[in-house]
Design a protein around this motif. Structure first.
Motif, short mmCIF file in Angstrom:
data_model
loop_
_atom_site.label_atom_id
_atom_site.label_comp_id
_atom_site.label_asym_id
_atom_site.label_seq_id
_atom_site.Cartn_x
_atom_site.Cartn_y
_atom_site.Cartn_z
N SER A 63 0.83 -1.21 0.00
CA SER A 63 0.00 0.00 0.00
C SER A 63 0.86 1.25 0.00
O SER A 63 0.55 2.23 -0.69
N GLU A 106 -4.79 -1.05 -2.20
CA GLU A 106 -3.77 -0.86 -3.23
C GLU A 106 -3.39 -2.19 -3.89
O GLU A 106 -3.28 -3.22 -3.22
N THR A 140 -6.26 1.33 -6.89
CA THR A 140 -6.86 0.63 -5.77
C THR A 140 -8.06 -0.19 -6.25
O THR A 140 -8.74 0.19 -7.20
N THR A 159 -4.76 5.45 -0.74
CA THR A 159 -4.71 6.06 -2.07
C THR A 159 -6.11 6.41 -2.57
O THR A 159 -6.31 7.44 -3.24
#
Lengths: 587, 132
Positions: free
Chosen positions: A357, A433, A428, A413
């Motif tokens: 991530s 992610e 994502t 994100t």
């Protein structure tokens, strides 16, 4: 069927608010679901209101092992289940190290963490007891590695314990904070570290040593030997013990499936420089194993550095590497120096961040910065592909959150792109992610419909590779294949078998391995059990708000060609439509 | 024929998988680790490798000297054997062994004494142990 080992059915329930604990017997759950994922789903259903805020005291964490843990090789994962603060949906994360063995050797099959402490604490679980210990002085310590060192000296059962702890990222509620154990293993994905942080739980030390009875000793020894030898000799485990998962870098790059610079490309000109072969040649220092697994897939590199202020003064540090962090903190950020990747991995360990991530978040930020969607006012430093020194600082900034931008980036994100833009380039899936495979439609469909949201819960990337150069199945058939394979993997993860050993633990082998433990279940019933657990887990996800008709597909995956060519949006939509019909049957 | 004895070849080859410990414990019929006469642990963190603790088959063993009931007897070829009937479970032997190579059987409250059978060697994939 009654369990031969009665202690497996003991569930330890820890109330962090009132500093109390009690033990419940759940023979019903363990004899029906065998442990791990299957048991954790039920315990979560019983104990968690699916609508709670994941960072409130009402979130619940379940950890479970299975009937094979401490009995056969490679049944070595501890399954954690919770509501994820990153996705707002079910979080499931698996860790190796000694965690699974330590839980079973301490005399429990599962652990349920509830409530929240007012002040920082850590838990010490051994000899059937739970001690609640003050962790105020440990809170805020710069490195998670220091926490490991400190507890190693203070706690019992060296060699037979697991020391799980969060870093500052978990304390500061970064929604992709990890829990670190045994220095190199993690509950990486989906923010278990933030859940612990919200409960002011800094660490959990657990250990013990005991006998696990079996029903048929002779049969047990025979099948043990066979599994042990297959773990070592089977072609399906070979890559894990030799170059390790880092072996994937070159073949993925060659077929054009290696996500590079926020997936603007799927080939990286620096791939050779960060390949498994290069890592092994230049920096591999040691290989180690999880408890009770002879495969020894954990690859540890060394970096030697000189202290600038002092002559002839060096330090050697050790950092573990794997394919996923090499992708996320390497190719995805355009970093082609081994030293840079290792230091970024080390930084995520020190801070307690999920490597995947973190890398994808930084990749999004770099592209958004390049496009002028955000500026130095937000990013403070100037992100640039390949500049790992700046990325090291940005990882600190995600944890420190000195401005609004980093505060939102610490939420993931998805949220950062909702707020600042560049959503098409936010990689994502369901709020999580992406892992490191742009191999074709199946990998991405797998990320969208997978029930665990790691990369190994679904077989997407391997289906893509299997169909390379052959005729690709239609969307309905593909989805059915993904669902069937993932249903089977629910059996593996209920038995907490490491998925690297999935080639050894075929249905027939599992059925035979269970027999000496007094469990009679044939291959067909095992598969049926997998489908049942799949359904139960999906049901829990839907109760938590999972809606397969509202999945966002990042545009970028249609723009960058994959080894299967340009991914057809219509194909993906038809596949998702099929999945909707499976997931939400008409009433 | 001289009696067999277990030897540590090189602890730097150890990956910490504990397969030897499980093998040792399994000889007694159960799984788990209660009966293991071997112990593997890290040298202060796994990054620095492992230490493997096994009975050294001493010619003049400390454990036998402190046994108040003579339950530990000298074994031909070094080390000791345990006469469980004589053992009162005092645990002096555990404390006397300078290598920490005597472990405790929590089920029966007796020490676990390595018999140098070599079963563990078959389950060490990396050649850390051998029988001589």
């Amino acid at each position: 069927m009654p369990l031969v080992d009665e202690q497996l059915a003991r569930v330890l329930r820890v109330d962090l608010t009132n500093k109390r604990y009690r033990v419940e017997r759940r023979d019903d759950l363990f004899s029906r679901y065998l442990g791990g994922t299957g048991v954790a789903v039920q315990l979560l259903k019983e104990n968690l209101n699916p609508r709670v805020d994941p960072l409130s005291p009402d979130n619940v964490v379940v950890m479970a092992v299975g009937v094979l843990t401490g009995v056969y090789p490679a049944a070595s994962k501890l399954v954690a289940m919770f509501k994820s603060p990153l996705t707002g949906n079910l979080g499931e994360s698996h860790a190796g190290g000694r965690a699974a063995l330590a839980l079973r050797m301490s005399g429990f099959g599962a652990l349920v963490l509830e409530g929240s402490s007012e002040t920082p604490i850590y838990l010490s679980v051994h000899d059937g007891r739970v001690e609640f210990k003050d962790a105020s002085a440990l809170w805020g310590v710069r490195s998670s590695l220091t926490i490991g060192k400190v507890l190693r000296e203070r706690e019992p059962w060296p060699g037979l314990r697991s020391i799980m702890r969060i870093g500052r990222a978990g304390e500061r509620l970064v929604r992709y904070a990890s829990v670190i154990l045994e220095t190199y293993r993690h509950f990486g994905r989906l923010g278990l570290g933030a859940v612990w942080g919200s409960k002011r739980l800094k660490a959990l030390v657990i250990g013990g040593r005991r006998a696990v009875p079996v029903a048929d000793v002779r049969g047990y020894r025979e099948i043990y030997k066979q599994i042990f030898e297959e773990c070592l000799r089977s072609p399906s485990t070979r890559k894990y013990h030799e170059l390790g998962t880092a072996e994937n870098v070159m073949p993925l790059n060659e077929i054009g499936g290696l996500p590079t610079r926020n997936l603007r490309s799927a080939r990286f000109e620096g791939a050779e420089l960060i390949s498994g072969e290069r890592f092994a040649k230049e920096s591999l220092a040691r290989r180690i194993a999880c408890a009770h697994c002879p495969i020894a897939c954990v690859h540890i590199a060394s970096i030697r550095e000189i202290y600038p202020g002092e002559k002839y003064f060096y330090v050697t540090r050790y950092i573990s590497y794997d394919y996923e962090p090499i992708y996320a903190l390497g190719s995805m950020l355009g970093v082609s120096e081994i030293e840079g990747i290792l230091k970024l991995i080390e930084q995520t360990d020190i801070l307690g961040l999920d490597a995947i991530s973190s890398g994808v978040a930084l990749a999004w930020a770099t592209e958004a910065f390049e496009r002028g969607v955000i500026s130095e006012r937000e990013t403070i430093v100037r992100p640039e592909w390949g500049d790992w020194r700046t990325y090291l600082k940005m990882l600190e900034l995600i944890v420190d959150q000195p401005n609004d931008f980093y505060g939102v980036l610490a939420e993931g994100t998805e949220r950062a792109s909702e707020r600042y833009g560049c959503q098409d380039c936010a990689l994502t899936f369901g709020g999580n992610e992406m892992p490191g495979y742009h191999t074709g439609p199946a990998s991405h469909i797998g990320y969208l419909i997978g029930l665990r949201h790691s990369h190994l819960d679904n077989a997407g990337y391997s289906l893509d590779q299997r169909y390379l150069g052959k005729s690709y199945p239609d969307p309905d058939a593909l989805v059915d294949e993904l669902v069937e394979e993932e249903s089977w993997r629910q059996v593996l993860t209920s038995l907490v078998i490491c998925l690297f050993a999935r080639g050894v633990y075929k249905p027939e082998m599992i059925s035979r391995a269970l027999k000496p433990l007094g469990i009679e279940i044939d291959e067909e019933d095992l598969r049926a059990l997998g489908r049942e657990i799949y359904r139960e887990k999906l049901d829990l996800k839907i109760r938590m708000g999972f809606d397969p008709s509202r999945l966002r597909v990042p545009r970028r995956i249609f723009e960058t060609p994959s080894p299967q060519g340009r991914i057809d949006e219509g194909y993906v939509m038809r596949a998702l439509d099929r999945y909707r019909r499976i997931a939400v049957p008409p009433h | 024929m001289p009696a067999r004895r277990l030897e540590l070849v090189d602890p730097d080859l150890c990956v910490g998988c504990m397969s030897c410990m499980f093998a040792c414990s399994r000889r007694f019929g159960d799984s788990g680790l209660n009966y293991s006469a071997i112990h593997v642990r890290s040298v202060g963190g796994v990054e620095r490798g492992f230490t493997v603790i096994v009975c050294r088959a001493c010619d003049d063993p400390s454990c036998a000297k402190v046994c108040p009931t003579s339950a530990l007897r000298m074994r031909r070829g070094g080390g000791v054997t345990l006469d469980a009937k004589l053992c009162i479970g005092c645990g002096y032997c555990v404390r006397a062994c300078p290598f920490g190579a005597i472990f405790w059987d929590g089920v029966n409250d007796k020490p676990i004494i390595c018999t140098h059978c070599g079963y563990c060697v078959d389950f060490c994939p990396y050649g850390v142990l051998r029988v001589m």
